[in-house]
Each structure stands twice: as C-alpha cells, then as structure tokens.
Write a protein that holds these residues in place. Structure first.
Motif, PDB file in Angstrom:
ATOM      1  N   GLY A   1     108.987  19.027 -22.092  1.00 11.86           N
ATOM      2  CA  GLY A   1     108.362  20.603 -21.777  1.00 11.86           C
ATOM      3  C   GLY A   1     107.369  20.512 -20.293  1.00 11.86           C
ATOM      4  O   GLY A   1     106.420  20.990 -20.430  1.00 11.86           O
ATOM      5  N   ALA A   2     108.447  19.696 -19.257  1.00 12.59           N
ATOM      6  CA  ALA A   2     107.215  18.964 -18.393  1.00 12.59           C
ATOM      7  C   ALA A   2     105.892  19.797 -18.153  1.00 12.59           C
ATOM      8  O   ALA A   2     106.723  21.031 -17.391  1.00 12.59           O
ATOM      9  CB  ALA A   2     108.350  18.196 -17.695  1.00 12.59           C
TER      10      ALA A   2
ATOM     11  N   ALA B   1     115.863  16.971  -8.042  1.00 15.81           N
ATOM     12  CA  ALA B   1     113.959  16.399  -7.883  1.00 15.81           C
ATOM     13  C   ALA B   1     112.886  17.713  -8.033  1.00 15.81           C
ATOM     14  O   ALA B   1     111.723  16.978  -8.562  1.00 15.81           O
ATOM     15  CB  ALA B   1     114.306  16.187  -6.152  1.00 15.81           C
ATOM     16  N   PHE B   2     113.330  18.516  -7.662  1.00 15.69           N
ATOM     17  CA  PHE B   2     112.486  19.884  -8.105  1.00 15.69           C
ATOM     18  C   PHE B   2     112.342  19.546  -9.678  1.00 15.69           C
ATOM     19  O   PHE B   2     110.615  19.866  -9.999  1.00 15.69           O
ATOM     20  CB  PHE B   2     112.713  21.124  -7.990  1.00 15.69           C
ATOM     21  N   ALA B   3     113.205  19.324  -9.940  1.00 20.84           N
ATOM     22  CA  ALA B   3     113.246  19.483 -11.858  1.00 20.84           C
ATOM     23  C   ALA B   3     112.575  18.529 -12.636  1.00 20.84           C
ATOM     24  O   ALA B   3     111.720  18.608 -13.465  1.00 20.84           O
ATOM     25  CB  ALA B   3     114.517  19.735 -12.472  1.00 20.84           C
ATOM     26  N   LEU B   4     112.630  17.693 -11.983  1.00 23.81           N
ATOM     27  CA  LEU B   4     112.397  16.188 -12.557  1.00 23.81           C
ATOM     28  C   LEU B   4     110.453  16.790 -11.725  1.00 23.81           C
ATOM     29  O   LEU B   4     109.833  16.130 -13.033  1.00 23.81           O
ATOM     30  CB  LEU B   4     113.125  15.131 -11.477  1.00 23.81           C
ATOM     31  N   GLY B   5     110.334  16.546 -10.856  1.00 18.24           N
ATOM     32  CA  GLY B   5     108.470  16.984 -10.614  1.00 18.24           C
ATOM     33  C   GLY B   5     108.322  18.272 -10.409  1.00 18.24           C
ATOM     34  O   GLY B   5     107.600  18.287  -9.675  1.00 18.24           O
ATOM     35  N   VAL B   6     108.418  18.689 -11.566  1.00 12.26           N
ATOM     36  CA  VAL B   6     107.869  20.274 -11.317  1.00 12.26           C
ATOM     37  C   VAL B   6     107.023  20.602 -11.138  1.00 12.26           C
ATOM     38  O   VAL B   6     106.527  21.849 -10.172  1.00 12.26           O
ATOM     39  CB  VAL B   6     109.247  21.540 -12.069  1.00 12.26           C
ATOM     40  N   GLN B   7     105.834  20.331 -12.152  1.00 11.47           N
ATOM     41  CA  GLN B   7     104.362  20.482 -11.527  1.00 11.47           C
ATOM     42  C   GLN B   7     103.996  19.629 -10.502  1.00 11.47           C
ATOM     43  O   GLN B   7     102.542  20.124 -10.337  1.00 11.47           O
ATOM     44  CB  GLN B   7     104.248  19.410 -13.322  1.00 11.47           C
TER      45      GLN B   7
END
Ligand code: C2E
Ligand code: CA
Ligand code: CA
Length: 753
Positions: A167-168, A224-230
């Motif tokens: 739930g990053a 990339a967005f999903a992996l580093g969304v925060q």
C-alpha cells in the motif's frame, strides 16, 4: 486547358502536403528541445523545460492529430480514434497542470485520471478498426494476443504485487488500483499491437514502429510511476515517457493519415513466432523466479495459464495440418489420403461394401475450352450432386482432377449398382455455371468388398480397371470382374502389335459415300480406317484409336491414312471419277508441319487440293483454338476443305464457329438418331442448319439410317447426308461399283466448285 488545370491541382496538393508538415516539424522540434533541455538538466530552469516545453510538445502533437483528421476528412476511423486518444490524454495533462495551484503534485487519483483512462478505449478503438478489416482468421490472432497479454500480466503481477501489498506511500487502496491499472492497460495495448503486427495482412500504417515505441515508453513511465508513486512530482523523469509516448503516437496517427508505403505482413512468420516465444519465455521466467523467491501467486497462475494457452494453438495447428493434408481444397471433400484414412477399419471379411471410381467424361474439353475457373466450378457442382445421391454413412472423396471415389457401406451388389445409376442420373440435368449450361456425364467402375478383396489399394486398383472398362464401352458404369483384370497386360500386347501394324501397314481404308441431297449425287467419300489384325481379323477404329492416341502414335497412323486416301483419290481421278476424299484427323496431328506434308503429298500424286477434305472434331479444335485455326487457315488457303466433325457434342460456342476456317459442318449422329424419337430434335437440327448456312457452311447429316429421317433432313435444307441408309463404309474396290449400281438414284458428278 485541362492539362493546366490538372497541374494546378497537383501543385495545390503539393502545397497542402507541405503545409500539413508544419505541425509535425514543430512537434519534432519542440520534443527535441525538451529532451535536450532535460539532458542539460540544471542549466535550464526545470519548470520551463520539464513542465512547459513538455506540455507544448503535447499540444503540438494534438495539432498534428487535428491536421491529420482534417486532411482525411473523418474518412479513416483509425486516424479519428488515434487523434481523439492523444487529445484526451493531453487534455488530462493540461487539466492536471492548470489545477496544481502551486503544489508539486496532485493526489494519486485526480479528475485528470478520467481523461487518462479515456485514452485507452480510444486507442483500442483505433486498433479495433484495423481488426475489423480482417475477416475469418480472427481466432488465432485473438489467441496469440491473449497469450501475450497473459504473459505480460503475469510479469506485471510479479513486479507490481509488492507495491499493492505494501500500500506504498500510504495511498488509498483505490488509488493503488488506479496506479496499477495503467501498466496493465498499456500492456493490453502493446499485446493488441503485437497481435496485429503478427497477423497476416493487417496494416498499422508506415510508422507502426513509432506506435510500438510510444506504447513502450508509456508502459515504462507507468511502471516507474507505480513503483515510485510517493516520490512523484510534476516535471520528473517519469513525465518524459508519457510526453514522448504521446508525441510518438501522434506521429503514428499522422503516418496512418498519409498512408504511403504501408507495411504489410504477408505471412505470419517471424513476428508471430517472436511474440509466442517472448510470451512463453517470460512465463517460464516468472515460474522459475517463483521457485527461488516468494512472488505473488497470481503471477504464477497467470504464467501457467500463458504456457497452457500457448500450447493450444499448436494443437489447433496440428489439427489444421491434418485436415489440410486429407481434404481436397476445392470441394472440401476428403482427398485420396482422406479416403484411405476413412476406409481404414471399414474393410473386413464380414463387412459388405462397394468402392466406386468415378471419372467425368470429356472434362478436359471443358477445362481447355472454357478455362480452369469454369472447370473448377463444374467440379464443385458435380461433387454436390454426387453427395445428394448418397447416404450419410457413405464416403465421397475427390481423388484429384475429375476423379471421384465413393464408398458404399453395407450395400449388396444390386444396391451398389442402383447407386451407380443414381450417380449417373444426377448429371442428366445440365449444370449452370454463370450463363453457360454444361452437360457432363460420368463413367463409374465398381469393385465389391469382400468379393474383390479387403485391401484398400487392391480394391482401388480394381475399381479403377472397372472404370476404364465403363469408359471405353461408354456404358456409364461397369462392375469389376476378374476378366477385366488382364487389361493391363493386354493393353501392352496391343500396343506392341499396333507398333508392328504401323511398320507393316496393316491398315486399310473403307470409304463411305456422302450424298448431296439437292442432286442425289455422290461428290465425296469419307475415308475410315480399319486394322487388319493378323489374328483378330478386321478391327474397327474405335478399338485401337484411343490406344494409338494415348501412345502418341496418331501422327504416324495419320500419315499412313493420308497417303492411302490421296493415292486412292488420284486413282479414281485417273479413272474419271472426280470425287473428293475426306480424311479424319485427330487433334494431335494438327501440327506446324501438316500443311507442308499434305501439299507435298498432293503434288506427288498430282491431285488437286480441292479433292482432299479434312474432318476435324469440334473438341480437337477447341483444345488450342488459336493454334489449330492458324494451321487450318493455311491448309484452306491452299484449297483443301475443312469439315467440323461430330458437331454438337463439344462445348464450342456459336460465336466461336464464326471464326473457324471451315467449309462444312457435320452434325453429330446423336442429333440425327434423336430425330426419330424426339420431335424437338428436328427443330434443333433445323436451326443449326440455318445458322450454319448464315455462316456460309455446308451441313452434313451423319448416321442417316432410315428414309423418314432423310425426308425430314431434305425438308430442313440439309446439304449432304451420310449413313447406312445409303451405304456402309465400303472397301475401295467396291466404291465405283456401288456408285455405278446406284447411278439412277445417285448420279456421279464431278466435284462442284
Ligand atoms: P466418324 O468420323 O464420326 O465416322 C463415322 C462413323 O460412323 C464410322 O464408324 C461409320 O462407320 C459410322 N456410321 C456411318 N453411318 C452410320 C449409320 O448410319 N449408323 C451408325 N450406327 N453408324 C454409322 P467407324 O468407321 O467405326 O469410325 C469411327 C470413328 O473413328 C470415326 O467417327 C472417326 O472419329 C474415327 N476414325 C475413323 N477413321 C479414322 C482415321 O483414319 N483417323 C482418325 N483420326 N480417326 C478415324
Ligand atoms: Ca468423320
Ligand atoms: Ca462424325
């Protein structure tokens, strides 16, 4: 004037093309500037490059699309959908930026996502338009695409599952789902494009590589967005993927609108295999990784499904190959291999049945005269009629060419014969092909099981032998008997004897008078060959001519016949009987050298050319009309008359008759025989006579064997008649006595010219 106007149109078109390139050039220029700016990094202010140049590039891409739509005037749905997708996405970005309000990024999900999501159905729409152009073969395409999508989804599930699980960044579950959905939708698009490229004959336009590149960039950015969304802020490197992706897609849309030299995959070779290999390899990789480290179970399930589904088309392909190998392409019936396969297990000692060999009569004539398309259409219709006469459990196969086979399961001899008659009767009605109406018939050979054997190849051979019997006796069908079997050996023996006969000239000509009806005079005789066989006695031509033809001995035989006929005619001439002699020539004798050969012969015997006539059957002329017409025209110019024999049995059209170099038309015996029983036949004969006269052709009635027919023929205006009513073919020595004897009735006169 018109040329000038055309030039203006062309010039106008060129100008328009130049103008339409402005948005493209602008887009490419801005995009380059944007990339360079990003590479230079800190040198330029981040906001200007990362945010504003990027959005300008996207707006330029929209301009490219609008221009493409306007140019194609909404006529290409691929362009319309593609343009709408690019516009929707850009609208999302514009909204996103304009509502930032000083923030560095929106929440994970914002109203802009609606526009982003809309991008996908629109892109899928653009691809669906392409698929719609394709008919029939969609299932392998769908299957291949599905395999690709599953493989990709399994990789995705493996990569993205940890994000979902953690739930990053504290995002909502809904937010995480939206974030993860983008890469999945990207993959859907990529697999759809891959499937299209791998398929046969589908066209994604000349810039399909840009489309693929654009989608790959998109996917990379979304992952990339999903992996580093925060950590996402506007203007970061992730944006580059989206912006360049949109630009690439817009340029693809422009390419589709321009058409040009589109790439067309002619066959499903490398791309399809690459797609399958890529999919299965990644699925295997997921499973292998799953063995080493814990990954999402969903990823493993998807990978397993990928492998399963990838194997499915292979199974289908194998099935398809088997079907192809055992099916006749044209009629969709089993072919020879299919028949053998279907017969296996049906032949044994306790099981009665019949194998029928069917061969169409004179099919070659149809093919030669009317072309292969008509021949093929005829075969299809014939096969349908045959099928009509059979039961569900019977087998109908096409062995090739005009040969069919039928297996009748569990039938007695009587019943098998009845089916054979029914099959013959199926062809009684003429077959309509386009505007033509073709009459065909079939010769059927029947072999019985278990009587004649239970071995497939043995039965086939016997049915084949019986079929030849049926053909040569013109009996329609023939039931195999062991008496037929030495046919092969006998044929060989006859052939040897025929060769000897040619060397020793064992042939003799008989002459049948042709009577000129207006004057009751004999002006010519037809020479008919006989073989004085040393053992069997005198044989009629029908018993050896087919074999001579088959063995290529006809030209040799014709030479003998021509020599004998010309020699005889010149003797009659010397005796004061100036009649002409008609010689039958088979098609294989109509050769380039024929005119020279005949003219030399006439010269040697000092016989005027007008005393020789050549009878050539209609179908012989049809085999190679242009070629034979040329040779016949040469002969005719030299004064030799040409007669079209057996007229009415072939397939020549009346229009064709006009162009034939001929003097005479011999109505086939079947018409004359029919006149006795069928009142319509008289009418038909009458109209053929009128037609022939209008084309300046004399008409000869063959096979006149009774007085009534003769009276009717006279009334119909027939010019000449020939037949047993007057005389059978006579040995040379009997011709003069016959003519003398019949003189009051049939006067002898010189050949009128
Ligand atoms: P065709 O050219 O149609 O010859 C007429 C055939 O019909 C001859 O048979 C003749 O005897 C027969 N015929 C004549 N009048 C009557 C009648 O009133 N009733 C019946 N039932 N039959 C009649 P033949 O002599 O057996 O010849 C058969 C065929 O063999 C000929 O048919 C011709 O196509 C071919 N032929 C004969 N001699 C030669 C030859 O020297 N060269 C070639 N290439 N073919 C030949
Ligand atoms: Ca003839
Ligand atoms: Ca004839």
């Amino acid at each position: 004037m018109r040329a000038v106007a055309q030039r203006e149109v062309v010039v106008g078109g060129a100008v328009r093309t130049q103008i339409s390139r402005i948005p493209v050039i602008t887009t490419v220029a801005v995009s380059l500037l944007y990339v360079v700016g990003l590479l230079l990094g800190d040198l330029v202010r981040f906001d200007v490059v990362g945010v504003w140049l990027g959005i300008i590039a996207e707006l330029a891409a929209v301009a490219v699309c609008v221009s493409a739509v306007l140019r194609t005037r909404l006529s290409q749905w691929q362009v319309v959908f593609g343009a709408a997708a690019v516009t929707a996405y850009t609208a999302g970005d514009v909204y996103y930026l304009s509502t930032l309000d000083g923030q560095q990024a929106h929440d994970v999900v914002s109203a802009a996502d609606v526009a982003y999501i809309v991008f996908y159905p629109l892109m899928l729409g653009a691809l669906a338009v392409t698929v719609r152009k394709l008919k029939g073969v969609t299932w392998p395409l769908l299957l291949d695409s599905l395999v690709g999508a599953l493989a990709a989804a399994s990789v995705m599930a493996m990569v993205l599952a940890p994000i979902l699980r953690s739930g990053a960044g504290g995002g909502t579950t809904f937010g995480m789902i939206v974030v993860v959905i983008y890469p999945l939708l990207d993959l859907l698009l990529i697999t759809a494009v891959g499937g299209l490229l791998a398929s046969r004959g589908l066209d994604l336009g000349p810039r399909w590589l840009l489309l693929v590149a654009g989608l790959v960039l998109f996917t990379a950015a979304d992952i990339a967005f999903a992996l580093g969304v925060q950590d996402y802020v506007v203007g970061s490197a992730v944006d580059t993927g989206w912006i360049l992706g949109i630009v690439a897609i817009a340029l693809w849309v422009d390419g589709v609108a321009r058409g040009g030299t589109a790439l067309r995959h002619q066959d499903r070779g490398l791309p399809a295999v690459t797609m399958l290999m890529g999919s299965t390899t990644s699925a295997v990789a997921v499973l292998l990784i799953g063995c080493q480290v814990p990954i999402a179970p969903l990823a493993q399930v998807l990978a397993a499904l990928t492998l399963l589904l990838a194997a499915l088309p292979l199974l289908f392909r194998n099935r398809m190959l088997v079907t192809l190998a055992t099916t006749d392409e044209l009629t969709k019936l089993p072919n020879r291999r299919g028949l053998v396969r279907d017969l296996r297990g049906r032949l044994d000692k306790r099981h009665p049945g019949a194998l029928l060999f069917l061969d169409l009569d004179r099919f070659k004539d149809v093919n030669d005269a009317l072309g292969h398309n008509v021949g093929d259409a005829l075969l299809v219709q014939v096969s349908e009629r045959f099928a009509r006469a059979l039961r569900q459990e019977d087998i109908l196969a096409r062995l090739g060419g005009d040969e069919f086979a039928v297996f009748l399961d569990g039938l007695s001899t009587e019943e098998a014969l009845r089916v054979a008659r029914r099959l013959e009767a199926e062809l009684a009605e003429p077959i309509r092909i386009g505007t033509a109406s073709l009459k065909t018939s079939v010769s059927i050979g029947i072999a019985l099981t278990p009587e004649n054997g239970t071995d497939i190849s043995l039965l086939m051979r016997k049915a084949d032998i019986a079929m030849f019997r049926a053909k040569s006796s013109r009996s329609g069908h023939h039931l195999y008997s062991s008496m037929d079997d030495d046919g092969g050996a006998r044929k060989l023996r006859t052939l040897e004897e025929l060769r000897t006969a040619l060397l020793e000239n064992q042939f003799e000509l008989h002459y049948q008078p042709k009577v000129r009806l207006s004057e009751d005079t004999v002006t010519s005789v037809e020479a008919l060959v006989r073989w004085n066989h040393p053992v069997l006695g005198q044989l009629p031509p029908t018993s050896f001519l087919p074999l001579a033809e088959e063995a290529g001995l006809m030209p040799q035989l014709s030479t003998l016949v021509l020599e004998a006929a010309v020699d005889q005619a010149s003797r009659w001439h010397d005796d004061g009987l100036t009649i002409s002699v008609a010689v039958n020539l088979s098609g294989s004798c109509i050769q380039q050298y024929l005119p020279r050969q005949i003219l030399t012969l006439l010269e040697q015997h000092n016989l005027p050319a007008k005393c020789l006539m050549l009878e050539i059957t209609e179908d012989m002329l049809m085999a190679d009309p242009a070629h034979s017409a040329k040779i016949l025209a040469r002969l005719r110019t030299a004064g030799i008359e040409i007669s079209i024999d057996d007229f009415g049995t072939g397939y020549s059209s009346l229009a064709y008759l006009r162009d034939l170099p001929a003097d005479e038309l011999k109505l086939d015996r079947s018409f004359i025989t029919a006149m006795r029983t069928d009142p319509r036949a008289g009418g038909l004969v009458g109209s053929i006579i009128d037609l022939a006269h209008s084309l300046d052709l004399r008409v000869v009635a063959e096979g006149v064997d009774n007085a009534e027919t003769l009276v009717e023929l006279r009334a119909l205006g027939c010019d000449l008649a020939q037949g047993f009513h007057f005389a059978k073919p006579l040995p040379a020595a009997k011709v003069v006595p016959w003519i003398t004897r019949n003189t009051p009735v049939v006067k002898v006169t010189a050949v009128p010219r």
